[in-house]
Design an enzyme around this catalytic site. Structure first.
Site, PDB file in Angstrom:
ATOM      1  N   THR A   4       9.903  -8.359  -4.169  1.00 45.51           N
ATOM      2  CA  THR A   4       9.139  -6.651  -4.732  1.00 45.51           C
ATOM      3  C   THR A   4      10.544  -6.507  -5.642  1.00 45.51           C
ATOM      4  OG1 THR A   4       9.028  -6.030  -2.100  1.00 45.51           O
ATOM      5  CG2 THR A   4      10.408  -4.649  -3.623  1.00 45.51           C
ATOM      6  N   CYS A  33       2.161  -4.628   4.259  1.00 45.37           N
ATOM      7  CA  CYS A  33       3.189  -3.962   3.640  1.00 45.37           C
ATOM      8  C   CYS A  33       2.084  -2.346   3.796  1.00 45.37           C
ATOM      9  CB  CYS A  33       3.803  -3.715   1.949  1.00 45.37           C
ATOM     10  SG  CYS A  33       3.855  -5.405   2.130  1.00 45.37           S
TER      11      CYS A  33
END
Lengths: 387, 121
Positions: free
Chosen positions: A77, A329
Site C-alpha cells: 500500500t 480489504c
C-alpha cells in the site's frame, strides 16, 4: 459450530510466515540479537546494516533488479502510494493524465482518487469479461500528456495475470511511466525487470510468507525514475522513505524472497493440481461460474460464483473454511465486489463469490475436505430454496 | 456480520424444511419475496386434529433462514390461538436478532399471518 481448526484457503489475503523466515528474524530481535539501528555507525549498527543490504539484494534478485533500485516500505500500500503520488508530484508539470484499471486494488484506486482532487485526470479502463486488459483499449486511452499508467500484475480477487510485458511496451512507446502493483505476483510469478521496461513495481512481504508490515518499491535506476517522498525525516532509503529501517522485518522479507524464488516453479505445479481438483469437484454441481480467465491466472487462486444460493448464507454455511468473497480489504463494506461487477457479474452472483486460494502449507487432505464441505453446503442451500 | 448463537443454531436446523401439496385438505400455502429481491419464503401450514405444523422453503440471508426455522419450531404442535399469539418481540428475543435484521422476522411473521388468515377462512 464445530470448534476444530478451519481449513485455510485465503492465501491471497495473507500467508503465514515461513518457519525458516521466522527463525532468521529472531536473530535480529531481542537483547542478545543484532537489534541495533542499521543507521548507527557502531559495530552492531554496521552488522544490522549488512543484514539490511543482504535483504535488499535478495529482494532485488527476486525481480532481477539492481540492489540500488529497491526502496523498502511498510508494504505494498505504501509502495503504491509512493509510486503514484511520488511520480505525480515530481513530474506533475509534464502531464496531468493517469491511466489505471477499475479493477485495481484500493491501494492504487484511492491514491488516484486523491490526485483527481488535486487536479489530475484519471482514466479508469474496464477490462474484458475475463478480467484482462485489451491492448487496444490501453492504446486508445493513452495521450501525449499521460504521465503514468498503473496496472496490477495479478488481480487480488480473481487471480488473472495481465500481460505486463506487452502493456509495458505500449506504455513506454508513449513515453509514459509504468507502475505495476505486484503485491499478488511477487514470489509467485517470475518477474524480470531487466527484460520488461517497468519503471516502478510494488510488493509486499506477507503475500509470500514473509512478515506483515514490510514491502518494497522497485524504482528503476536507468533510465532513472524520480519520485517525491511522502514522508520526511531521517533521510533513509535515499530520502524517499524516512524512518528507521526494521532490520528483522527486512531480513524476513529477504529470506522469504529467496525461498519463493527457489520454490516458485514447483509450487505452481502443486497449486495447479489443487485448482483442477476444485474444478473437478465443483463444476459438476452446475450453476458454478468461474470469475476471470482460467488460463491466464495464478494457479493458486480460483474465484467462482455459485448460482442459486444467497451469499451470506453460503459464507456462514462454509464456516469450516477460511476463504474470501472479495478482497479482505473490502470485506467490511458488505458490497458486491466492484471487481466482479466490472466483469459483468450480477449483484447476486458477485455476492455469492468464493475466492479459494491455496499456498505452501495447504495439504492434499485440506483440498479434498474443502471440496466435500462446499459440495455438501451448496446442496443443502439449494434444497432449502423454493422452486 | 456477526450472528448470534441462536441465529447460527437455527440457520443449520433443517427439521422443518419442506413443503406439502396445498391442494390437500387442511393444507395452506403462502409466499413472500423472490430470488431477485434476495429474500424468498414459501411456507406451508397443515392443520390436523386441532394441531398446527409449519414447514418452509427459503432463499435468503442467514437471519431469514433462522427466522423461518425458529417460527416453524414455535408453531409445531400448537393450537391456532398459540400461533396467533406469537409476537415479533418473542422472535427477535428468541433469536437475539441484530436490530438491522429484524426485517427478516417481520417478513416471516407476515407470511405466517397470511396462513392463519387462510386457516380462519
Amino acid at each position: 459450530m464445530a470448534s476444530s481448526k478451519p481449513i485455510y484457503l485465503d492465501y491471497m489475503a495473507t500467508t503465514p510466515i515461513d518457519p525458516r523466515v521466522l527463525n532468521e528474524m529472531l536473530h535480529y530481535m531481542g537483547v542478545d540479537a543484532c537489534f541495533a539501528n542499521p543507521s548507527s555507525t557502531h559495530t552492531l549498527g554496521r552488522e544490522a546494516a549488512l543484514a539490511v543490504e543482504r535483504a535488499r539484494s535478495q529482494v532485488a534478485a527476486l525481480l532481477n533488479a539492481q540492489d540500488s533500485e529497491i526502496i523498502f516500505t511498510s508494504g505494498a500500500t505504501e509502495a503504491n502510494n509512493l509510486a503514484i503520488l511520488g511520480v505525480a508530484r515530481f513530474y506533475g508539470h509534464k502531464g496531468k493524465h493517469i491511466i489505471t484499471l477499475c479493477t485495481e486494488h484500493k491501494a492504487v484506486l484511492d491514491p488516484c482518487a486523491q490526485l483527481e482532487k488535486e487536479g489530475y485526470e484519471v482514466t479508469y479502463l474496464v477490462p474484458g469479461p475475463e478480467g484482462l486488459l485489451d491492448s487496444q483499449t490501453l492504446k486508445d486511452a493513452l495521450r501525449p500528456d499521460t504521465l503514468l499508467v498503473s496496472v496490477m500484475h495479478v488481480n487480488n480477487e480473481i487471480g488473472v495475470i495481465q500481460d505486463i510485458a506487452a502493456i509495458a511496451d505500449i506504455v513506454k512507446a508513449n513515453g509514459s511511466i509504468f507502475h505495476v502493483d505486484a503485491a499478488q505476483s511477487a514470489g509467485k510469478v517470475a518477474i524480470d525487470v531487466s527484460a520488461i521496461p517497468i519503471d516502478l513495481l510494488s510488493l509486499s512481504a506477507h503475500k509470500f510468507y514473509g512478515p506483515k508490515g514490510v514491502g518494497a518499491l522497485f524504482c528503476r535506476g536507468n533510465p532513472r525514475v524520480r519520485l517525491s517522498p511522502l514522508m520526511y525525516g531521517g533521510g533513509q532509503e535515499r530520502g524517499l522513505r524516512s524512518g528507521t529501517l526494521p532490520t528483522h522485518q527486512l531480513v524476513g522479507m529477504g529470506m522469504a524472497a529467496d525461498i519463493a524464488q527457489q520454490a516458485l516453479q514447483d509450487e505452481a505445479l502443486i497449486y495447479q493440481r489443487y485448482k483442477q481438483q476444485f474444478l473437478d469437484g465443483l463444476l459438476p454441481l452446475g450453476g458454478i461460474h468461474i470469475n476471470g480467465s482460467l488460463n491466464q491466472a495464478l494457479p493458486a487462486c480460483l474465484n467462482i460464483s455459485v448460482e442459486g444460493v444467497e451469499g451470506d448464507s453460503l459464507r456462514l454455511s462454509l464456516h469450516e473454511l477460511c476463504f474470501a468473497s472479495s478482497s479482505a480489504c473490502m470485506a467490511s463494506q458488505h458490497q458486491p465486489s466492484y471487481v466482479l461487477r466490472a466483469l459483468g457479474r450480477s449483484p447476486a452472483l458477485a455476492f455469492s463469490a468464493l475466492r479459494l486460494s491455496v499456498g505452501r502449507f495447504t495439504k492434499d487432505d485440506d483440498v479434498t475436505m474443502a471440496i466435500h464441505i462446499i459440495q455438501k453446503q451448496i446442496h443443502r442451500l439449494r434444497a432449502l430454496r423454493p422452486s | 456480520m456477526n450472528y448470534s448463537d441462536p441465529v447460527i443454531t437455527y440457520f443449520f436446523d433443517d427439521r422443518f424444511v419442506g413443503e406439502l401439496d396445498p391442494s390437500l385438505p387442511h393444507v395452506f400455502q403462502a409466499e413472500s419475496g423472490s430470488i431477485e429481491q434476495g429474500a424468498w419464503i414459501r411456507m406451508t401450514l397443515q392443520y390436523q386434529q386441532g394441531m398446527l405444523k409449519l414447514c418452509y422453503k427459503v432463499y435468503g440471508e442467514p437471519s431469514l433462514v433462522a427466522s423461518c426455522a425458529y417460527v416453524a419450531e414455535q408453531i409445531a404442535g400448537k393450537k391456532q390461538t398459540d400461533a396467533v399469539a406469537l409476537s415479533l418481540q418473542s422472535v427477535v428475543e428468541g433469536l437475539a436478532l441484530h436490530p438491522l435484521k429484524v426485517h427478516c422476522a417481520i417478513r416471516v411473521l407476515s407470511v405466517l399471518e397470511d396462513l392463519l388468515k387462510q386457516l380462519t377462512r
